[in-house]
Design an enzyme around this catalytic site. Sequence first.
Site, mmCIF file in Angstrom:
data_model
loop_
_atom_site.group_PDB
_atom_site.id
_atom_site.type_symbol
_atom_site.label_atom_id
_atom_site.label_comp_id
_atom_site.label_asym_id
_atom_site.label_seq_id
_atom_site.Cartn_x
_atom_site.Cartn_y
_atom_site.Cartn_z
ATOM 1 N N GLN A 320 0.822 -1.203 0.000
ATOM 2 C CA GLN A 320 0.000 0.000 0.000
ATOM 3 C C GLN A 320 0.862 1.263 0.000
ATOM 4 O O GLN A 320 2.048 1.241 0.295
ATOM 5 C CB GLN A 320 -0.926 -0.006 1.227
ATOM 6 C CG GLN A 320 -1.994 -1.081 1.212
ATOM 7 C CD GLN A 320 -1.531 -2.410 1.760
ATOM 8 O OE1 GLN A 320 -0.344 -2.611 2.038
ATOM 9 N NE2 GLN A 320 -2.464 -3.343 1.927
ATOM 10 N N TYR A 340 8.448 -14.363 -6.469
ATOM 11 C CA TYR A 340 6.987 -14.539 -6.450
ATOM 12 C C TYR A 340 6.454 -14.726 -5.034
ATOM 13 O O TYR A 340 5.478 -15.432 -4.800
ATOM 14 C CB TYR A 340 6.552 -15.699 -7.359
ATOM 15 C CG TYR A 340 6.997 -15.509 -8.784
ATOM 16 C CD1 TYR A 340 6.341 -14.623 -9.627
ATOM 17 C CD2 TYR A 340 8.122 -16.176 -9.280
ATOM 18 C CE1 TYR A 340 6.777 -14.419 -10.926
ATOM 19 C CE2 TYR A 340 8.563 -15.977 -10.578
ATOM 20 C CZ TYR A 340 7.882 -15.093 -11.401
ATOM 21 O OH TYR A 340 8.319 -14.881 -12.686
ATOM 22 N N GLY A 341 7.098 -14.048 -4.068
ATOM 23 C CA GLY A 341 6.599 -14.068 -2.695
ATOM 24 C C GLY A 341 5.343 -13.239 -2.563
ATOM 25 O O GLY A 341 4.844 -12.633 -3.524
ATOM 26 N N GLN A 363 -2.224 -9.794 -4.137
ATOM 27 C CA GLN A 363 -3.547 -10.165 -3.648
ATOM 28 C C GLN A 363 -4.641 -9.321 -4.285
ATOM 29 O O GLN A 363 -5.721 -9.830 -4.630
ATOM 30 C CB GLN A 363 -3.598 -9.973 -2.120
ATOM 31 C CG GLN A 363 -2.666 -10.886 -1.378
ATOM 32 C CD GLN A 363 -2.543 -10.515 0.091
ATOM 33 O OE1 GLN A 363 -1.915 -11.231 0.849
ATOM 34 N NE2 GLN A 363 -3.135 -9.396 0.495
ATOM 35 N N HIS A 626 -7.538 -1.938 9.871
ATOM 36 C CA HIS A 626 -7.218 -2.213 11.277
ATOM 37 C C HIS A 626 -7.852 -1.268 12.284
ATOM 38 O O HIS A 626 -7.356 -1.135 13.404
ATOM 39 C CB HIS A 626 -5.694 -2.218 11.509
ATOM 40 C CG HIS A 626 -4.933 -3.109 10.592
ATOM 41 N ND1 HIS A 626 -3.629 -2.861 10.231
ATOM 42 C CD2 HIS A 626 -5.277 -4.250 9.948
ATOM 43 C CE1 HIS A 626 -3.203 -3.798 9.410
ATOM 44 N NE2 HIS A 626 -4.196 -4.663 9.225
ATOM 45 N N GLU A 647 -8.204 -4.862 5.903
ATOM 46 C CA GLU A 647 -8.014 -5.894 6.918
ATOM 47 C C GLU A 647 -8.611 -5.370 8.218
ATOM 48 O O GLU A 647 -8.414 -4.199 8.575
ATOM 49 C CB GLU A 647 -6.537 -6.208 7.130
ATOM 50 C CG GLU A 647 -5.889 -6.967 5.999
ATOM 51 C CD GLU A 647 -4.409 -7.214 6.253
ATOM 52 O OE1 GLU A 647 -3.839 -8.091 5.576
ATOM 53 O OE2 GLU A 647 -3.812 -6.522 7.116
#
Length: 750
Positions: A320, A340-341, A363, A626, A647
């Site tokens: 972000q 590719y983590g 994601q 959060h 999240e």
Amino acid sequence: MRHSSARPRSVPGTVLGLLLFLVSALAVPAPASAAGHRPGPAPAAAPAAVPASSSGSSSGSGSGSASADCGTDDAAKGRPAVASSTENAGTPAGAAVDGDPGTRWSSAFSDPQWLQVDLGAVRQVCRVSLDWEAAYGRSYRIEVSDDGASWRTLYSTGSGTGGTETVPLAGSGRYVRMTGLARGTNWGYSLWAFRVNTSDVPPVQGGGDLGPDVLVFDPSTPGIQATVDRIFHQQEADQFGSDRYALLFKPGTYTGLNVQLGFYTSVAGLGLRPDDTTVNGDVTVDAGWFNGNATQNFWRSAENLALNPVSGTDRWAVAQAAPFRRMHVKGGLDLSPAGYGWASGGYIADSRIDGTVGNYSQQQWYTRDSAIGGFTNGVWNQVFSGVQGAPAQSFPNPPYTTLDTTPVSREKPFLYLDGADYKVFVPARRSNARGVSWDGALQGESRPLSRFYVVKPGASAATVNAALAQGLDLLFTPGVYHLDRPIAINRPDTVVLGLGLATLVPDNGVTAVQVADVDGVRLAGLLVDAGPVRSDALVRVGPDGAKGGHAADPTTLQDVFVRVGGAGAGATTTGIVVNSNDVIVDHTWIWRADHGTGVGWDVNPADYGLVVRGADVLGTGLFVEHFKKYDVEWSGERGRTIFFQNEKAYDAPNQAAIQNGSTLGFAAYKVDDNVTAHEGWGLGSYCYFNVDPTIRMDHGFEAPTRAGVRFHDLLVVSLGGKGQYNHVIDGTGAATSGSSTTPSTVVAYP
């Protein structure tokens, strides 16, 4: 006790006392013919007013206490004053500002009434004192204006006390006005004195150099690679440090460069178009510092460059708060780290990618008003609006949400060189945009740097506000700025632009940035970091109850990021509050920290991320995470959101801590029950309750069920089974279960 020289004195005191008792008991106002026969003055030692934050409602920038450098000289003394009315010839407007404690202004016996004073020039107003005669204002406003026509409310109360009321303020104007809305007696409004204190600073000069942490290169500059490498190695893992940098490249061609970007580093070209500054090389973000995990590659940016990647594909593996704007990649663009983590971004706008964008492990991602050669792969939520070459709508498999156009957009202002002169280009508003804004003739205006106060570390909020009051725009150079009062943006079409993730920290519980209910303010490129004393809000756009319409010239927030904790303990009730209508919030990350220092359920408290009360507000790229209650709460009508990533708070200690009445948990995105029209596309919420994995959420999204409230392509995800959702939105959508991190989706609601 003082007596008015304008009042008849032939009535004996005992008789006057009896008359006062009868008037009070019967509540019958005196006839107009008896205008001089009114109650005597109140005792001078009446209690002082409470600041707006705790007495009545605060509008604009009137909450909090006056600053330590608020002057004691009365700026209103002897200045021209006018009023809506006078009680009689012996109580003129000027009597309230003549410095004579025995004279007063008083009004006709009706509501509303006002008294205003002309200070002669725009001043920084930090306090007013109202020394009421017995006829006082129970409900009134303190307002300021630059021109005597357009007024801004700095303070309002419905519980005035009479006597001497002292009101701390933060704002600027040439004219200061008390507007009485409801009288405290049956008489009019009457002031022995209307005093104004200011905290002026010397006149501020526009233009000048860009400071030590803006590095400007041209193609002949020696050692460019060594310089950018030095900054990268310093910033690569410095996630919560205080250094900030902007790397600016003059128009021309640069060969053999690999500009790697760490934290708080921005790179940009200084041409009017991306192709004016070409790098035969790369601008790279990877995740070697974090063992190939890109989920914490925050706070960096690339803008206004053309790239010829060495391998044919550039790498932008970010999370972000890492925008990729106004870029031309003459090749492909990979969004994942080299191995590719994991990755959790991200945002592209106004860019052309000639080759394919490889999403791989990202994601979620949002791309707006761009042109791409193709797009591969998707994980949970890949959203496109106004993108030429975007994949077709197919959510949830693959998870593409595609809008042909963006309903309203306005690109971020940017610094550029016109010959040897720095200017800021302010792009125009676009409707139903598709593709980049820089094909063909550019639409917008250029403003010379001399029109900007170039803010450098060490500048005070008083100086910044003085620059705004003089009519200057603001260019914040890289650095961390501590504020003892709000930055008050009251002028329409003001531009406030930050370079190198310039960071604002309110130290004493103030709101860092307050924008009046005016047209066309452009707020861009800033990180607002909550201070240790709890603020009500960190950014506020428009006062409570704002009513103005701004559709033709909306205020725009772009790359305005909010952080609560992480760099140290911080606290706020709300991150960003939008009260004005027609605002565009284009790419924000509003984050209550889950890691770093000053982190814990009671250490960095913050209830709400984004609260929207204005009508016709558009969010394009909202990342909000959060918060203890609703991450987004929307009560304004006809709101729209294109892309939302969330999240829930990891650190909720137990189910009871997040219980919302009879509802399990506060939704990530809440549309208030009385809203009749709202729409959203591509919204996702994830939970990871690592303190108490047994926590359940009834739903990720909550909205009234009616035809005008519509959602498209929603999902909720339990990350590794740490907590679960019972539904996606309200009672619709399957529950998440197990630890497989599989989304539950709803394609259309209702």
